[in-house]
Design an enzyme around this catalytic site. Structure first.
Site, short mmCIF file in Angstrom:
data_model
loop_
_atom_site.label_atom_id
_atom_site.label_comp_id
_atom_site.label_asym_id
_atom_site.label_seq_id
_atom_site.Cartn_x
_atom_site.Cartn_y
_atom_site.Cartn_z
N ARG A 1 -1.42 48.23 75.85
CA ARG A 1 -2.57 47.50 76.37
C ARG A 1 -3.45 48.37 77.25
O ARG A 1 -4.65 48.12 77.37
CB ARG A 1 -2.11 46.28 77.17
CG ARG A 1 -1.48 45.19 76.34
CD ARG A 1 -1.01 44.05 77.23
NE ARG A 1 -0.01 44.49 78.19
CZ ARG A 1 0.51 43.73 79.14
NH1 ARG A 1 0.10 42.48 79.28
NH2 ARG A 1 1.44 44.20 79.96
N LYS B 1 16.78 45.57 71.14
CA LYS B 1 17.43 44.41 71.73
C LYS B 1 16.70 44.07 73.03
O LYS B 1 16.04 44.95 73.60
CB LYS B 1 18.91 44.67 71.95
CG LYS B 1 19.26 45.44 73.23
CD LYS B 1 20.75 45.46 73.44
CE LYS B 1 21.11 46.04 74.77
NZ LYS B 1 20.86 45.18 75.92
N HIS C 1 21.55 51.40 70.42
CA HIS C 1 21.71 52.83 70.65
C HIS C 1 23.18 53.25 70.70
O HIS C 1 23.48 54.42 70.49
CB HIS C 1 20.98 53.26 71.91
CG HIS C 1 21.63 52.81 73.19
ND1 HIS C 1 21.37 51.58 73.77
CD2 HIS C 1 22.53 53.42 74.00
CE1 HIS C 1 22.07 51.47 74.88
NE2 HIS C 1 22.79 52.56 75.04
N LYS D 1 25.56 57.09 69.14
CA LYS D 1 26.34 58.06 69.92
C LYS D 1 27.25 58.87 69.00
O LYS D 1 27.86 58.35 68.08
CB LYS D 1 27.17 57.33 70.99
CG LYS D 1 26.33 56.73 72.11
CD LYS D 1 27.21 56.05 73.13
CE LYS D 1 26.39 55.50 74.30
NZ LYS D 1 25.77 56.58 75.09
N GLU E 1 29.86 50.14 84.22
CA GLU E 1 28.68 50.76 84.82
C GLU E 1 28.83 50.74 86.34
O GLU E 1 29.38 49.79 86.90
CB GLU E 1 27.42 50.00 84.43
CG GLU E 1 27.15 49.95 82.93
CD GLU E 1 25.91 49.13 82.61
OE1 GLU E 1 24.82 49.71 82.51
OE2 GLU E 1 26.04 47.89 82.48
N ASP F 1 23.78 40.41 77.27
CA ASP F 1 23.22 41.75 77.41
C ASP F 1 24.10 42.83 76.81
O ASP F 1 23.60 43.84 76.33
CB ASP F 1 22.98 42.04 78.90
CG ASP F 1 22.18 43.32 79.12
OD1 ASP F 1 21.09 43.44 78.54
OD2 ASP F 1 22.65 44.20 79.88
N HIS G 1 26.45 45.50 71.97
CA HIS G 1 27.17 46.76 72.10
C HIS G 1 28.67 46.62 71.83
O HIS G 1 29.23 47.32 70.98
CB HIS G 1 26.97 47.35 73.50
CG HIS G 1 25.56 47.72 73.82
ND1 HIS G 1 24.65 48.07 72.85
CD2 HIS G 1 24.91 47.81 75.00
CE1 HIS G 1 23.49 48.35 73.43
NE2 HIS G 1 23.63 48.20 74.72
N LYS H 1 28.96 45.48 85.73
CA LYS H 1 28.11 46.30 86.58
C LYS H 1 28.74 46.46 87.96
O LYS H 1 29.57 45.65 88.37
CB LYS H 1 26.72 45.67 86.71
CG LYS H 1 25.93 45.70 85.40
CD LYS H 1 24.51 45.25 85.60
CE LYS H 1 23.71 45.40 84.32
NZ LYS H 1 23.58 46.81 83.88
#
Length: 481
Positions: free
Chosen positions: A51, A148, A178, A182, A216, A235, A240, A330
């Site tokens: 944009r 995603k 992704h 790997k 993570e 998520d 994944h 997380k």
């Protein structure tokens, strides 16, 4: 050792959302690295579309800044950067209006592979697909890449699939995850299907259980508002972890080609048993000094999970009775992604009770330090009789193939596969819908019960309930190192 690269044919790649975070962090740096390695031909064109009202020269400045921020200094050869940026163009475009579409139609060239990377919100997928088709910018040989989250439930995933299907055939749609790009994930397929050593043992008769961990250290940070409407289940698990599970549990395909691979992954998802409430633990990191999910999400009454652990069962001949334990979260102790396949004990030990037997475990490390190791029992050196000790037969990619091995980032590999027209490492529409069909009842169940996530300390290994999930089965999680 430098990996051998195979050049792709000449292409026009249009990146929608080209000024966004993903384009800056991954897409543009990845394209530069493939260019530097000689995989992208001189005549290729990279067209940013967003944009923002700017000209091509201003966008090239932004692209240069992205390369300098997200690539190692050794990669930034000034002459190569200048030549790469000469391929870069820009079009200011209104995804839901008429602005910019004619300019984009004038930029793409006949006779080129045309690929459109939609690094935008899923709500824009249908609008962009429609305009690409109506304006004649996309043709039957074009490819469209979507990121995603591909929906937030089965209904929305079906709606997105339908919106894309109105303008593109399934063999033109590349749903990117992704993790599948790997190097270690692909080596998992090589280990299973290129070696006779493991496949005869790859079943419930010889495997005690499988653990899949994606941990993570970061919290939700600036993504708090988005994440609070998603959570770890949507998520991470639905995409994944589900993909890693499929690669571990799938049957050997008849050939290494896209639909054969995806057919077998789909069978795994459809063979999953419904998840019992007692086989699921949800957690939420709670701490002090601002390191707290409720503060970062901006929702003091949030029931969204930042951690999930679960026990899955697959009802087919190969896996019936072997549990799969998955966990992701997380603000955990360390950043680590790995798959651990634990084999059963020998039926009889000839070495006496004084020797403590430990399981043979095959560990596939996805990050960090990509590689794999196999823990086996050997005789402990020395004259003290037959004392057993478990050791690791360790293989690090960097050490085994050379410390100078240049392993491509997952996005680099996947973008090149798009240009080649290879869908093997991308999700098919029915695969995405099958995953949501399994996940939706799980989410609906805890929402109906009003469950709250269990609190856990930042920097820990997760909530206490996750430990008990394994402990009740006489097992324990691998340490998050």
């Amino acid at each position: 050792m430098v990996a051998r690269v195979i050049p792709v044919e000449c292409f026009d790649l249009v990146i929608f959302g080209a000024t966004g975070d993903l384009a800056r962090r991954k897409i543009l740096p990845g394209l530069y690295r493939r260019w530097k390695e000689g995989q992208i031909p001189e005549g290729a064109a990279i067209i940013g579309a967003a944009r923002s009202d700017m000209d091509a020269e201003r966008f090239r400045e932004l692209a240069r800044a992205a390369l300098e921020e997200f690539l190692a200094p050794r990669d930034l050869e000034p002459a190569m950067v200048t030549r790469f940026l000469a391929m870069v163009d820009y079009v200011a475009i209104d995804a839901r209006g008429d602005g910019g579409w004619q300019a984009l139609a004038d930029r793409v060239r006949p006779g080129m592979v045309r690929a459109f990377y939609l690094s935008v919100a899923p709500a824009l997928f249908g609008d962009i697909a429609q305009r690409l088709h109506q304006r004649g910018i996309a043709n039957r040989d074009s490819r469209i890449v979507v990121e995603k989250p591909f929906g937030k439930d089965l209904a929305s995933a079906r709606a997105l699939n339908s919106a894309l299907a109105e303008h593109f055939h399934e063999d033109q749609i590349y749903r990117i995850d992704h993790y599948l790009g790997k190097e270690t994930v692909q080596n998992l397929m090589a280990v299973r299907f290129a070696n006779i050593l493991f496949e005869p043992l790859w079943n419930a008769q010889f495997i005690d259980h499988v653990q899949i961990t994606v941990a993570e250290t970061v919290g939700v940070g600036g993504r708090g508002e988005y994440y609070d409407n998603s959570g770890a289940m949507r998520d991470m698990v639905q995409n994944h972890l589900m993909q890693l599970l499929c690669l571990i549990a799938m049957e050997p395909p008849h050939h290494f080609e896209p639909d054969a691979m995806r057919d077998e992954k789909l069978k795994v998802i459809r063979a999953l048993d419904p998840l019992a409430p007692g086989d699921l633990i949800r957690g939420q990191y709670r701490g002090r000094d601002g390191d707290d999910y409720l503060l970062e999400s901006g929702n003091p009454d949030s029931r969204t999970e930042s951690f999930v652990a679960m026990k899955l069962q697959i009802s087919n001949w190969r896996w019936k009775g072997t549990p799969f334990y998955l966990r992701t979260g997380k603000r955990l102790k360390s950043r680590v992604s790995e798959i651990a396949v634990t084999f059963k004990e020998p039926p009889h030990s000839i070495f006496g009770e004084s020797n403590q037997w430990r399981e043979n475990v095959l560990v596939i490390r996805l990050q960090p330090d990509e590689g794999m190791d196999l823990r086996v029992m050997i005789k402990e050196p020395g004259p003290g009789g037959m004392r057993l000790k478990d050791v690791a037969l360790d293989m690090s990619f960097a050490e085994a193939l050379g410390n100078d091995l240049d392993i491509p980032d997952a996005y680099e590999r996947l973008i090149m596969d798009v240009i080649r027209g290879n869908q093997t490492l991308f999700m098919r529409g029915d695969e995405v819908e099958a995953a949501w069909a399994w996940v939706d009842p799980v989410i609906a169940g805890w929402e109906a019960r009003g469950d709250r996530p269990e609190a856990y300390d930042p920097g820990s290994t997760g909530p206490e309930g996750a430990l008990m999930l394994m402990h009740r089965d006489g097992r324990r999680w691998r340490e998050i190192r």
